[in-house]
Design an enzyme around this catalytic site. Sequence first.
Site, short mmCIF file in Angstrom:
data_model
loop_
_atom_site.label_atom_id
_atom_site.label_comp_id
_atom_site.label_asym_id
_atom_site.label_seq_id
_atom_site.Cartn_x
_atom_site.Cartn_y
_atom_site.Cartn_z
N LYS A 52 36.95 -62.65 30.61
CA LYS A 52 37.00 -64.03 29.91
C LYS A 52 37.81 -64.77 30.58
CE LYS A 52 36.31 -62.67 24.52
NZ LYS A 52 37.31 -61.29 23.99
N GLN A 96 43.73 -60.07 21.66
CA GLN A 96 41.91 -59.04 21.37
C GLN A 96 42.23 -57.84 20.94
OE1 GLN A 96 39.20 -59.84 24.01
NE2 GLN A 96 38.75 -58.34 23.65
N ASP A 119 38.68 -68.21 18.78
CA ASP A 119 37.50 -66.82 18.12
C ASP A 119 37.40 -67.64 17.04
OD1 ASP A 119 37.78 -64.64 19.24
OD2 ASP A 119 39.50 -64.11 18.92
N1 GUN Z 1 36.89 -57.52 19.84
C1 GUN Z 1 36.01 -57.56 19.39
N2 GUN Z 1 35.26 -58.77 19.16
C2 GUN Z 1 36.03 -59.82 19.44
C3 GUN Z 1 36.07 -60.93 19.67
O1 GUN Z 1 35.40 -61.52 19.63
N3 GUN Z 1 37.18 -61.19 19.42
C4 GUN Z 1 38.43 -61.20 19.97
N4 GUN Z 1 39.44 -61.63 20.21
N5 GUN Z 1 38.78 -59.99 19.85
C5 GUN Z 1 37.25 -58.93 20.25
#
Ligand code: GUN
Length: 293
Positions: A52, A96, A119
């Site tokens: 990311k 996360q 998100d």
């Molecule tokens: N961990 C697995 N999928 C996601 C997601 O879509 N967003 C976040 N913040 N963590 C994750």
Amino acid sequence: MALLLKSDSVIEALTPSLIERCAKFKARGITPKMQVFLVGENPASLVYVRNKKRLCEKIGAICEVTQLPESVTASSFEKQIVQSSLDSKIHGMFVQLPLPKHLHEVPIDYLIPPIKDVDGFHAQNIFGVFSGLPNNSYLCPCTPKGTMTLLAHYKISLAGKKVLIVGRSKIVGRPLALLMLTHDATVTMAHSKTPHLHELSKNSDIVVAAIGRGEMLDQTYFRNTQDQVVIDVGMNKRADGKLVGDVKFDAVVGMVHAITPVPGGIGPMTVVSLIDNLLIATELQCLKEGVKI
Ligand code: GUN
């Protein structure tokens, strides 16, 4: 052999416009900035956050990662989220997942303001999905949004199609069903208690696997007429260490019209959607402040 719905060509096609949108903010003295909270050392989370951050920086935006120890207290964690939520230089933020158990009580979906919630987990953004609002007016959950972008790129239309979504999670199955409904698909939701899953799957034009069970959908779930489309949202580590989806790829690839690979399918689309959301978040904050871009 099926058409492989790979994400790399989609990302290649989308990146120039992401760079251009970011540059427009920078020309006005605003650099889009993402704040990431990462708790502990979960190896998968470390990889996701790195990916990311990489794309964020590639388009010219800032990505700051706050890495907190597993032992961080709920109140300290909460305080740091609130601090970022009030910082006008931060346009997007996310935590996360997964989080250690003792932080589950922290209401992150509400502490992060909807306008910074890249998100797309806040109730206000979920309402955007529910109502079928235009894409640039809210922050759509990333995996469903990335799936829609991938389908559009490969010109796979949803209108009038029978779609089966296996998995009813809050962040994938449910919002994806609503987005596809908005695009005129006839959507069936299935889950662990759904009977006759084989028939349902064989009778669908598009099958989305978002169950989180490695290689669960094998050849017995498809009709071998080379006309079904398979979207595999799964990301599981097999006993031998291989990364696999929720679909048994090798057994199914010869039976269907198109299928997303794992890795290299939906996973990277989630990252692109997050970055798109950062730019939308920045835009919405500029609008709120009366800054014209
Ligand atoms: N961990 C697995 N999928 C996601 C997601 O879509 N967003 C976040 N913040 N963590 C994750």
